[in-house]
Design an enzyme around this catalytic site. Structure first.
Site, PDB file in Angstrom:
ATOM      1  N   GLU A   1      16.847  86.128   9.597  1.00 25.99           N
ATOM      2  CA  GLU A   1      16.246  87.443   9.411  1.00 25.99           C
ATOM      3  C   GLU A   1      17.674  88.225   9.087  1.00 25.99           C
ATOM      4  OE1 GLU A   1      12.702  87.128  12.319  1.00 25.99           O
ATOM      5  OE2 GLU A   1      14.153  88.882  12.508  1.00 25.99           O
TER       6      GLU A   1
ATOM      7  N   PHE B   1      14.371  85.859  21.525  1.00 27.87           N
ATOM      8  CA  PHE B   1      13.186  85.993  20.612  1.00 27.87           C
ATOM      9  C   PHE B   1      12.783  84.645  20.309  1.00 27.87           C
ATOM     10  CE2 PHE B   1      14.207  89.988  20.531  1.00 27.87           C
ATOM     11  CZ  PHE B   1      14.983  90.641  19.323  1.00 27.87           C
TER      12      PHE B   1
ATOM     13  N   HIS C   1      17.307  91.400  25.382  1.00 24.61           N
ATOM     14  CA  HIS C   1      18.365  91.019  24.623  1.00 24.61           C
ATOM     15  C   HIS C   1      19.440  90.347  25.056  1.00 24.61           C
ATOM     16  CE1 HIS C   1      15.844  93.739  22.258  1.00 24.61           C
ATOM     17  NE2 HIS C   1      16.248  93.369  21.097  1.00 24.61           N
TER      18      HIS C   1
ATOM     19  N   GLU D   1       9.651  84.343  13.277  1.00 22.18           N
ATOM     20  CA  GLU D   1      10.519  83.232  13.853  1.00 22.18           C
ATOM     21  C   GLU D   1       9.879  82.025  14.080  1.00 22.18           C
ATOM     22  OE1 GLU D   1      10.242  86.394  14.950  1.00 22.18           O
ATOM     23  OE2 GLU D   1      12.207  86.958  14.917  1.00 22.18           O
TER      24      GLU D   1
END
Lengths: 357, 319, 407
Positions: A60, A117, A162, A91
Site C-alpha cells: 500500500e 496489520f 502500531h 493485506e
C-alpha cells in the site's frame, strides 16, 4: 531464571546513541558509504530488482508515495508501476497474490505497513505460503519476502496497534523464516539474502532504527540468514539481543567496561532459524548470560534463547540467566505510561551487574 | 458453438472418470480405509469439465476442498491422486497433503486448498505474474457459493478487476455451504450480479450442461487472453452427495436431492451425444468401462504403494 | 452383481455403529436411497440408506438390533430376486463397547530424603565432577556460603591452584588429604554430640583380680585373647543397663526415650576409622555367644563388610582402648545414645587394702560419659558403681552366662 521487571519509576530513559560509532561493522579503510537503515533497505531492493527481473514490489502506498516510512522512495521512478505496484487495502490478498505469483516463478517483495496489520493476512502467511511446499510434497516453492515495520519507542506514540514486536508469531511456524536486522549493514545484506532465498521470509524492520546510520561497503555483499553476529567480543558476560535492543546492549557494554566487566554482545539477526550454536558457544565462554528482547515476556524470544543456553551451556553457567523483556501489556499512548514498556540501557547495565554477582 | 467430436468425447470421458473416481474414493472413505475427510464432486462434473476443457495445459487452476474433479478435469493422473488419498509415497504430494491439498503442478493445478477462498488470491497472483511477463496464460480459481462470501474472494476479485488480470473466477453455486443454504448467506439470488460491484462481466450458466459451461468458459478465457480482464462465471450446480463422504445429510430432504439427480450431467450428456449423432452408445459404454478400469487400477496402485518413510518427516519444509 | 450393505463412516472418528432397528426385512424390495436401518453413531442416530435398488437379502446372523458393527463390515446384500449371494459367517456378538478406560498412572511419590542442597553453580559442579571432589566435603567461601571453583580446586588432591581464601596462608606446606566417608561421618557425629549433649564424665577404678580369673576360663573357648575383658564387660554392662534404664536411653526431641532392648555397641578400630557394631539383646545372650559375635565383628571389621543391621540400633557403647596402652580416657557419647563407657588397660597398681596394708592389684579404669539430660551425677555414679561391683565380684559371670551373685 529471573527476569527484571521494569520499575514503575524509571531510572531516566536512555535512548541509544544514534552515533554510527557505537556499532562499527565496516572498517574505515574499506570503501563504503555511511547511510541510514532506511536507505540501506532501499539499496538492497534496488540492487536486487536490477539483478533479477522476477523481483517486484507490492504494497500500500509504496509507489509514488514511497511507502509509509519512505523506504521505497525513488524506486517507482526507476522501475515503474508494473514492478512497484500499489495495492488496495487488502493485506490478505497482497500476501496471497504474492504467494500465487511466487508459485509460478516470480520473486515478490511485499510490504505490509505495520507488523500489527499482519493479522489480516495471517491465513495466507501461515496457512498457505508457509505450508504449500510441504503439503504438495515439494512440487512448488514460495520465494517471497514480506517486509513489515515493527517495534515501539519511536517517539511517535503510535500506541497499541502500531507498536508491537511480533516476530515470535512467525518464528513459531515451520516453513517461514524470520529476520530482524539491527544495523544498516545487516539490513542491506540480510534483505538481499532474503530476496534470494527460495522460502517465504518475514523481514522485520524496526521503525525506530530507520534513521540510524552506519557504514555500508560499496562492493556488493550478501549476509547469511540463520547466523548470529557477534557485535562485540567479551569474556565475562554474554548478552543475546535483537533489533533495537542490540543498541542498548552495546551502550550498556561500554558503560560497564569502565568497571572492568567485559561484555560479549550476540546479535541474533535471524530469529528463525535460530543460530543456536553461536548462542551456546558464547554462553559456554562466559558462563553468565543476559537476554534482551523487545517483545513482551510471556512466550517471547527470551524463553527460547534461555532454553538454548540451558541445552547448550548448562554446565558452564556461573549464575542464573537474566532476561529483560517488554512489559506484558498493550502499549499505551501517554508518554508517561509508554516509558518503561521496553528495556533500556540502564536496565541492561543493572542486569549485567546482577549476573556478575 | 461448434465443438469437435474428439473434444465432446473427451468431455464425456473426463466426467465419467471423475464420477468413477469419486465413487471409488467415497467407498474407501466410508469403509474407513482412507482417512481424514473427502468431499465428493458428484453431480458437479459438468462444471469442472466444462471450464477445464477451455483451458490449456499451461493455464493454472486453484481449487477448493472439493477439487478431485477439478484436478482430474485438468488432466491429473488418477493413480497419483488415489495414492495421495491413501497417504502414500507415490501420491502427487508424497502423502503429505491428502485429499484436501492434492496439487498437480505438472498439469497446471496449484492444488486443492482447504481454507475456503484461499485459492482466490493465489490465482490472482499467478495471473499477475502472467501479465507482468507478457504471457497469455490465464488463472482460474474455483470456489463455491460459500467461498464467495470470504474476504479472500472479495479482495481477490477487486484486485484482479483494477489490474485487469487474466482471471476467470468460477463460482460453482451448489446452494449449500456445508449445511447453510444460499438464501441464508447471500442477499442476492443470482450470484453473477456480484460482478457488477467490481465492474467486471458476470455470467451465469447451467452447471449441469457441460456444453453451456464450456461455451461460457471459452468466451471468458478468450477475453482474458486478449487482456480485457477478469470474468465472473457462475455455474448453477448441486452436489448429489453430502458435503463430505458419509455425511448424514440432515439439512436437506431426500426429495430435493432426487429432484436434482434428474439433472445428473452424465446421463444427460450421454443422451445429448446419442440423440445428436455425435457418438454411438457402445462407444460411450467403452468409455464407461475404460474409466471404471482406470479407477480400479488406480485403487490397486494406491493400495499396494508404500507409505512414506518416517525418516523423511522433516523434508519439504524449506526449499 | 449383489451390492454390499455396510455401515459407513458417518463422523470423523467413527469406528463402529450400533444397529438401533432394521426398517426393512429380509426379502423386502428396497429402492436406492430408501432408509433401511437406523444406526447409532457416537454422535446421533442416523438412517442408513440402501445403496442400490433390489431385494434385501442375506442379512447376516447377529446383525440385530443392539449389535455393534464395525464400519465397513458387510451385513447384508441387495441383489436381484434370483441372484446368488455370498454366505457370510454370523457376526460375533458384541455388546455395547465401553471406551477403554484410561488408567491414570498413579504417580508414586517416593519418600525422598531431602538432602540439604549444596550451593554451587553448574560450572562449579562440573569442575567438581571432573576432579572427583565430593561437594558435600567442600566449605564454600563464596557469597552466602556458595562453593566457588577455587574452593573445589583447593580440596582436590590433584589441584594445583592456590586457594584464594583467607586461610591459605596457614596451609602453606603439607598435603591436603580427603576425609573418607567413615572419618567424615564420625567427625560430624562427634561434633554434633559435643554441640548438643551436655556431657560429663565419671571415673572408677576396678580391681580386676576376680574378673581376670574368669577371663582365664573364658579364654579356653575362644581364639582371641583380648576381647574377653570386653566380652565380660558387655555382659555386665547389659545387666546394669537393665537395672538403670536411664542409661539405656536416647535423648530425642527434648525427651528421654527409654529403650526396651539392650543393644550394646562395641567400638572397633579399623583402617578406615572407628566402627561400632552392635550386639543386640546383650542382656539375654550367653557370654559365649557374645564372644562369638564379637569375634565375627572383628573379622568383618578387617574387611569392612558390615551390614546396616550390624551397625544400627545401639543403645549403649563400650569403647576399649586398653590394648593400646591407654590408662584412662573420656569418650564422646555416640548420638543419640545417652552414655558411653570408656575402658583403659589393666595395670598392676599398688592399692591400699581395708586393713591398711598395700597390695599390687590389677586395676582397670572405667570412665562413664553421661548426657546430663538423661542422667544426673548421682544416677550415673550408681550405674557405674554397679558395673564396678559386678566386675569385682568373682561369681558374677560364669562361662555359660548363668547369673550368680549380683544378677
Amino acid at each position: 531464571m529471573t527476569s527484571i521487571e521494569r520499575d514503575a519509576v524509571t531510572l531516566g530513559s536512555t535512548k541509544p546513541a544514534m552515533s554510527p560509532n557505537l556499532i562499527v561493522q565496516v572498517p574505515p579503510d574499506v570503501p563504503g558509504k555511511e547511510m541510514s537503515y532506511q536507505e540501506a533497505i532501499r539499496e538492497a531492493l534496488r540492487e536486487e530488482m536490477l539483478r533479477d527481473e522476477r523481483v517486484f514490489l507490492m504494497g500500500e502506498d509504496i509507489a509514488k508515495h514511497g511507502g509509509a516510512f519512505g523506504v521505497t522512495r525513488t524506486l517507482f521512478d526507476q522501475f515503474g508501476p508494473v514492478r512497484v505496484r500499489n495495492t488496495p487495502i487488502s493485506e490478505n490478498t497482497i500476501v496471497g497474490a504474492g504467494t500465487g505469483a511466487a508459485l509460478v516463478g516470480m520473486r515478490p517483495v511485499m510490504e505490509i505497513m505495520f507488523v500489527d496489520f499482519s493479522g489480516l493476512a495471517m491465513d495466507q502467511i501461515y496457512q498457505e505460503a508457509a505450508k504449500l511446499r510441504f503439503m504438495t510434497g515439494g512440487q512448488c516453492k514460495v520465494p517471497w519476502v514480506l517486509r513489515m515495520p515493527q517495534g515501539g519507542g519511536s517517539g511517535k506514540s503510535t500506541a497499541a496497534q502500531h507498536s508491537q514486536s511480533l516476530e515470535v508469531l512467525f518464528a513459531h511456524i515451520p516453513g517461514l523464516k524470520v529476520v530482524l536486522p539491527s544495523t544498516p549493514y545487516d539490513a542491506k545484506g540480510l534483505l538481499k539474502a532474503a530476496i534470494r532465498d527460495d522460502n517465504p521470509v518475514i523481514f522485520l524492520e524496526h521503525k525506530f532504527l530507520y534513521p540510524f546510520r552506519g557504514r555500508v561497503p560499496d562492493q556488493d555483499y550478501v549476509l547469511p540468514l540463520g547466523k548470529c553476529d557477534i557485535k562485540r567480543q567479551g569474556k565475562d558476560v554474554t548478552i543475546v539481543a535483537s533489533g533495537l535492543m542490540v543498541w542498548h546492549a552495546m551502550q550498556a557494554a561500554n558503560i560497564v567496561a569502565q568497571e572492568g566487566i567485559s561484555v560479549e554482545v550476540v546479535d541474533v539477526r535471524t530469529v528463525s532459524p535460530l543460530d543456536e550454536d553461536a548462542i551456546g558457544s558464547s554462553a559456554r565462554k562466559t558462563g553468565r548470560v543476559v537476554l534482551v528482547a523487545e517483545p513482551c515476556r510471556s512466550y517471547g524470544p527470551t524463553g527460547e534463547w534461555g532454553m538454548v543456553v540451558i541445552e547448550q551451556a548448562f554446565d558452564y553457567l556461573q549464575a542464573p540467566i537474566v532476561r529483560l523483556t517488554g512489559r506484558f501489556t498493550p502499549i499505551p499512548f501517554a508518554d508517561s505510561l509508554e516509558k518503561g514498556a521496553w528495556p533500556e540501557t540502564s536496565d541492561v547495565v543493572r542486569a549485567i551487574q546482577q549476573v556478575m554477582k | 458453438m461448434q465443438v469437435e467430436r474428439e473434444a465432446l468425447l473427451d468431455m464425456y470421458r473426463r466426467m465419467v472418470l471423475i464420477r468413477e473416481f469419486e465413487l471409488a474414493a467415497m467407498d474407501l472413505f466410508k469403509r474407513g480405509q482412507a482417512k481424514g475427510a473427502m468431499h465428493p464432486y458428484i453431480g458437479q462434473e459438468a462444471s469442472g469439465v466444462g471450464v477445464c476443457m477451455a483451458l490449456r495445459k499451461d493455464d493454472v487452476i486453484a481449487g477448493t476442498h472439493r477439487s478431485h474433479g477439478h484436478n482430474i478435469a485438468k488432466g491429473a493422473d488418477t493413480k497419483k491422486m488415489m495414492a495421495e488419498l491413501l497417504g502414500k509415497e507415490t501420491g502427487y504430494c508424497k502423502g503429505r497433503g491428502g485429499s484436501m491439498h492434492i496439487a498437480a503442478f505438472e498439469t497446471g493445478s496449484l492444488g486443492a486448498l482447504a481454507v475456503v477462498g484461499s485459492g482466490i488470491p493465489l490465482a490472482v497472483g499467478a495471473a499477475l505474474a502472467f501479465k507482468m511477463r507478457g504471457e497469455d496464460r490465464v488463472a482460474v480459481p474455483f470456489t463455491g457459493d460459500g467461498g464467495s462470501n470470504t474476504g479472500n474472494w472479495h479482495e481477490g476479485v477487486n484486485m484482479a478487476s483494477i489490474w485487469d488480470l487474466p482471471v476467470i473466477f468460477v463460482l460453482e453455486n451448489n446452494h449449500y455451504a456445508v449445511s447453510t443454504r444460499l438464501d441464508n448467506a447471500v442477499k442476492v439470488k443470482d450470484l453473477s450480479i456480484r460482478a457488477q460491484g467490481y465492474g467486471i462481466p458476470g455470467i451465469r450458466v447451467d452447471g449441469f450442461d457441460v456444453l453451456a459451461v464450456y461455451e461460457a468458459a471459452t468466451e471468458a478465457v478468450a477475453r482474458a487472453r486478449r487482456g480485457e480482464g477478469p470474468t465472473l462465471l457462475v455455474t448453477e450446480s448441486y452436489r448429489l452427495e453430502g458435503h463430505y463422504a458419509g455425511e448424514p445429510e440432515v439439512y436437506r430432504t431426500r426429495a430435493e436431492v432426487e429432484e436434482y439427480r434428474k439433472l445428473d450431467p452424465i446421463p444427460r450428456f450421454r443422451t445429448y451425444l446419442i440423440d445428436n449423432d455425435k457418438a454411438k452408445p457402445d462407444e460411450l459404454s467403452m468409455i464407461d468401462v475404460d474409466a471404471k478400469k482406470e479407477i480400479s487400477d488406480a485403487v490397486q496402485f494406491a493400495k499396494t504403494s508404500p507409505t512414506p518413510d518416517p525418516t523423511t518427516a522433516m523434508e519439504y519444509i524449506y526449499a | 452383481m449383489p451390492v454390499e450393505v455396510f455401515i459407513h463412516k458417518m463422523t470423523d472418528h467413527m469406528e463402529s455403529g450400533r444397529i438401533v432397528q432394521w426398517l426393512a426385512k429380509e426379502s423386502d424390495r428396497v429402492e436406492r436411497g430408501q432408509a433401511i436401518m437406523e444406526v447409532e453413531t457416537d454422535k446421533a442416530v442416523a438412517e442408513l440408506e440402501a445403496p442400490a435398488s433390489g431385494i434385501l437379502k442375506g442379512i447376516r446372523a447377529g446383525a440385530l438390533a443392539g449389535a455393534e458393527v464395525p464400519v465397513g463390515e458387510t451385513i447384508a446384500f441387495i441383489a436381484e430376486p434370483d441372484e446368488q449371494i455370498p454366505v457370510l459367517p454370523p457376526l460375533s456378538s458384541q455388546g455395547h463397547q465401553t471406551p477403554n478406560s484410561v488408567t491414570v498412572a498413579q504417580v508414586t511419590t517416593q519418600a525422598q530424603s531431602i538432602e540439604p542442597r549444596v550451593r554451587a553453580s553448574p560450572a562449579v559442579r562440573r569442575v567438581a565432577r571432573e576432579l572427583g571432589v565430593d561437594l558435600g566435603s567442600v566449605t564454600g567461601t563464596g557469597p552466602e556460603g556458595k562453593i566457588t571453583e577455587s574452593d573445589v580446586r583447593a580440596i582436590s588432591s590433584t589441584g594445583t591452584h592456590t586457594t584464594k581464601t583467607a586461610t591459605s596462608t596457614l596451609l602453606e606446606a603439607g598435603e591436603l588429604a580427603d576425609l573418607n566417608s567413615v572419618q567424615r561421618l564420625t567427625g560430624e557425629r562427634m561434633l554434633q554430640s559435643l554441640q548438643t549433649a551436655p556431657q560429663f564424665a565419671l571415673t572408677v577404678s576396678a580391681d580386676m583380680t576376680n574378673a581376670l580369673r574368669i577371663r582365664e576360663s573364658l579364654k579356653n573357648e575362644l581364639t582371641d585373647e583380648h576381647p574377653s575383658v570386653t566380652v565380660m564387660l558387655v555382659k555386665i554392662v547389659a545387666t546394669a543397663l537393665k537395672h538403670q534404664p536411664r542409661a539405656n536411653a536416647s535423648f530425642e526431641a527434648g525427651r528421654v526415650k527409654l529403650h526396651k532392648q539392650v543393644n550394646v555397641g562395641v567400638a572397633i578400630g579399623t583402617e578406615n576409622g572407628l566402627i561400632v557394631p552392635v550386639i543386640k539383646d546383650a542382656d539375654q545372650k550367653k557370654t559365649i555367644d557374645i564372644a562369638n559375635e564379637l569375634h565375627t565383628f572383628r573379622e568383618k571389621a578387617r574387611q569392612m563388610r558390615f551390614s546396616t543391621d550390624d551397625l544400627s540400633g545401639g543403645t549403649f557403647t563400650i569403647s576399649n582402648l586398653g590394648m593400646y596402652g591407654i590408662d584412662q580416657f573420656n569418650a564422646i557419647i555416640n548420638p543419640p545414645q545417652s552414655a558411653i563407657l570408656a575402658v583403659g588397660q589393666v595395670t598392676k597398681t599398688p592399692v591400699a587394702l581395708p586393713d591398711n596394708t598395700i597390695a599390687i592389684r590389677p586395676i582397670m579404669n572405667l570412665t562413664l560419659t553421661v548426657d546430663h539430660r538423661a542422667m544426673d551425677g548421682v544416677l550415673g555414679a550408681k550405674f557405674l558403681a554397679e558395673i564396678k561391683k559386678s566386675l569385682e565380684n568373682s561369681n558374677s559371670i560364669q562361662n555359660d552366662g548363668t547369673a550368680q551373685g549380683n544378677n
